[in-house]
Scaffold this motif. Sequence first.
Motif, PDB file in Angstrom:
ATOM      1  N   UNK A 105       0.827  -1.222   0.000  1.00  0.00           N
ATOM      2  CA  UNK A 105       0.000   0.000   0.000  1.00  0.00           C
ATOM      3  C   UNK A 105       0.853   1.259   0.000  1.00  0.00           C
ATOM      4  N   UNK A 106       1.906   1.269  -0.802  1.00  0.00           N
ATOM      5  CA  UNK A 106       2.851   2.384  -0.767  1.00  0.00           C
ATOM      6  C   UNK A 106       2.155   3.699  -1.090  1.00  0.00           C
ATOM      7  N   UNK A 107       2.359   4.648  -0.206  1.00  0.00           N
ATOM      8  CA  UNK A 107       1.806   5.984  -0.357  1.00  0.00           C
ATOM      9  C   UNK A 107       2.853   6.953   0.168  1.00  0.00           C
ATOM     10  N   UNK A 108       3.193   7.977  -0.620  1.00  0.00           N
ATOM     11  CA  UNK A 108       4.233   8.897  -0.187  1.00  0.00           C
ATOM     12  C   UNK A 108       3.857   9.639   1.088  1.00  0.00           C
ATOM     13  N   UNK A 109       2.573   9.706   1.373  1.00  0.00           N
ATOM     14  CA  UNK A 109       2.153  10.314   2.639  1.00  0.00           C
ATOM     15  C   UNK A 109       2.478   9.396   3.810  1.00  0.00           C
ATOM     16  N   UNK A 110       2.547   8.075   3.521  1.00  0.00           N
ATOM     17  CA  UNK A 110       2.839   7.090   4.562  1.00  0.00           C
ATOM     18  C   UNK A 110       3.965   6.184   4.071  1.00  0.00           C
ATOM     19  N   UNK A 111       5.219   6.661   4.058  1.00  0.00           N
ATOM     20  CA  UNK A 111       6.333   5.848   3.553  1.00  0.00           C
ATOM     21  C   UNK A 111       6.546   4.559   4.320  1.00  0.00           C
ATOM     22  N   UNK A 112       6.018   4.455   5.530  1.00  0.00           N
ATOM     23  CA  UNK A 112       6.213   3.239   6.314  1.00  0.00           C
ATOM     24  C   UNK A 112       5.542   2.028   5.660  1.00  0.00           C
ATOM     25  N   UNK A 113       4.593   2.257   4.745  1.00  0.00           N
ATOM     26  CA  UNK A 113       3.904   1.138   4.097  1.00  0.00           C
ATOM     27  C   UNK A 113       4.641   0.576   2.908  1.00  0.00           C
ATOM     28  N   UNK A 114       5.883   1.000   2.707  1.00  0.00           N
ATOM     29  CA  UNK A 114       6.623   0.583   1.519  1.00  0.00           C
ATOM     30  C   UNK A 114       6.775  -0.932   1.434  1.00  0.00           C
ATOM     31  N   UNK A 115       7.163  -1.564   2.530  1.00  0.00           N
ATOM     32  CA  UNK A 115       7.424  -3.003   2.511  1.00  0.00           C
ATOM     33  C   UNK A 115       6.450  -3.752   3.422  1.00  0.00           C
ATOM     34  N   UNK A 116       5.195  -3.318   3.416  1.00  0.00           N
ATOM     35  CA  UNK A 116       4.178  -4.012   4.196  1.00  0.00           C
ATOM     36  C   UNK A 116       3.380  -4.920   3.264  1.00  0.00           C
ATOM     37  N   UNK A 117       3.466  -6.229   3.509  1.00  0.00           N
ATOM     38  CA  UNK A 117       2.848  -7.211   2.624  1.00  0.00           C
ATOM     39  C   UNK A 117       1.756  -8.005   3.354  1.00  0.00           C
ATOM     40  N   UNK A 118       1.100  -7.386   4.321  1.00  0.00           N
ATOM     41  CA  UNK A 118       0.080  -8.112   5.064  1.00  0.00           C
ATOM     42  C   UNK A 118      -1.140  -8.442   4.198  1.00  0.00           C
TER      43      UNK A 118
ATOM     44  N   UNK B 133      -0.877   7.469 -13.993  1.00  0.00           N
ATOM     45  CA  UNK B 133      -0.070   8.665 -13.757  1.00  0.00           C
ATOM     46  C   UNK B 133      -0.732   9.574 -12.709  1.00  0.00           C
ATOM     47  N   UNK B 134      -2.026   9.742 -12.813  1.00  0.00           N
ATOM     48  CA  UNK B 134      -2.748  10.590 -11.846  1.00  0.00           C
ATOM     49  C   UNK B 134      -2.656   9.998 -10.449  1.00  0.00           C
ATOM     50  N   UNK B 135      -2.858   8.689 -10.345  1.00  0.00           N
ATOM     51  CA  UNK B 135      -2.798   8.051  -9.030  1.00  0.00           C
ATOM     52  C   UNK B 135      -1.408   8.175  -8.408  1.00  0.00           C
ATOM     53  N   UNK B 136      -0.366   8.097  -9.240  1.00  0.00           N
ATOM     54  CA  UNK B 136       0.997   8.129  -8.710  1.00  0.00           C
ATOM     55  C   UNK B 136       1.448   9.547  -8.384  1.00  0.00           C
ATOM     56  N   UNK B 137       1.238  10.486  -9.288  1.00  0.00           N
ATOM     57  CA  UNK B 137       1.851  11.800  -9.150  1.00  0.00           C
ATOM     58  C   UNK B 137       0.902  12.887  -8.669  1.00  0.00           C
ATOM     59  N   UNK B 138      -0.399  12.655  -8.774  1.00  0.00           N
ATOM     60  CA  UNK B 138      -1.348  13.618  -8.216  1.00  0.00           C
ATOM     61  C   UNK B 138      -1.771  13.251  -6.802  1.00  0.00           C
ATOM     62  N   UNK B 139      -1.980  11.946  -6.581  1.00  0.00           N
ATOM     63  CA  UNK B 139      -2.470  11.487  -5.280  1.00  0.00           C
ATOM     64  C   UNK B 139      -1.427  10.730  -4.476  1.00  0.00           C
ATOM     65  N   UNK B 140      -0.267  10.439  -5.075  1.00  0.00           N
ATOM     66  CA  UNK B 140       0.860   9.760  -4.403  1.00  0.00           C
ATOM     67  C   UNK B 140       0.552   8.319  -4.008  1.00  0.00           C
ATOM     68  N   UNK B 141      -0.421   7.686  -4.664  1.00  0.00           N
ATOM     69  CA  UNK B 141      -0.726   6.274  -4.394  1.00  0.00           C
ATOM     70  C   UNK B 141       0.143   5.405  -5.306  1.00  0.00           C
ATOM     71  N   UNK B 142       1.389   5.248  -4.945  1.00  0.00           N
ATOM     72  CA  UNK B 142       2.325   4.543  -5.816  1.00  0.00           C
ATOM     73  C   UNK B 142       2.054   3.039  -5.869  1.00  0.00           C
TER      74      UNK B 142
END
Length: 310
Positions: A53-66, A267-276
């Motif tokens: 659930x990687x989100x630039x607002x919440x970088x802690x979710x980068x490697x969360x695979x629950x 592109x919108x999801x990644x760069x407008x909303x930061x939902x990578x």
Amino acid sequence: MAGSVSIRHAASPRGWEAERRRAFLFGLAPSLLILGAITLVPAAALLLISLTPLNLVDPAGTFRFDDPLVNYRQLLDDPRFIGSLWVQVRLSLSSVTLQLALGLAIALLLNANSRVLAAIRSVFLIPMVLPPIVVALIWKILYTPDVSPLHRALEQIGLPLRSLIANPDTALWAISIAETWQWFPFTMLMVLAALQMIPDEPLEAARIDGANRWQLFRYIVLPYIRPVLVVCALFRLIDSFKAFPLIYVLTNGGPGTVTEVTNFYGFIQAFNFSYWGYASAIAVVMLLAVLAISWSISRFKGSDGNERHD
């Protein structure tokens, strides 16, 4: 002694072949390593991120695979994503059909040995060699009524025209026309090459039997060039997923979402909303679609080759 010499002579070609194969693989290894680094590693990273659930607002979710499939489940319930798929299908079908029709028509007109026609062919190649952003800017000018010479000419003859890229009914067609203008030379070149490889004997025999031009095209020319047309369609179908520069410059996905194709939505999801993580899942779906089309190209080439061999 004679027996051992004959065995040594028999084994040497196999040993030489093994050495040649090892040298070939050793020479090819650096290219394979570089190719893997620039293709497989980013693809693996994309797949890995799509499971988070990687989100630039919440970088802690980068490697969360629950819950690794959460992004893909959300895609199935996302009406905007489903709508972007439908927009992509419409854009791909319309642009590929126009490119095939225009490329085939111009190739038939230019299929002759002439210096003048050779020069004209070179002119037709100009759109294909232009950078996509330049093509987008050219058509942005043509589609903007205040500065467009096309709109001004129509106004002079009493046929004023609304902006095609601002009209929800015509915006997608406007992008398809721009895409066709840039890439129909690809189909034209492929079809020209196929036309010039057609043997003269069946054409001459058909003319002697009284066949007209339409019959020559339908029963002789078209069967010869049909495999080339299919391959062109598949290649252009893959490239139609890369219409991002045109959409970004001409419409920015609008009006509303009528020109928002799948990669632009990602592109919108990644760069407008930061939902990578979510955007990566969209990219993975597109990657799988392109791989499926590429697989169909390889299957078609294989079956075509088998038929010709038989």
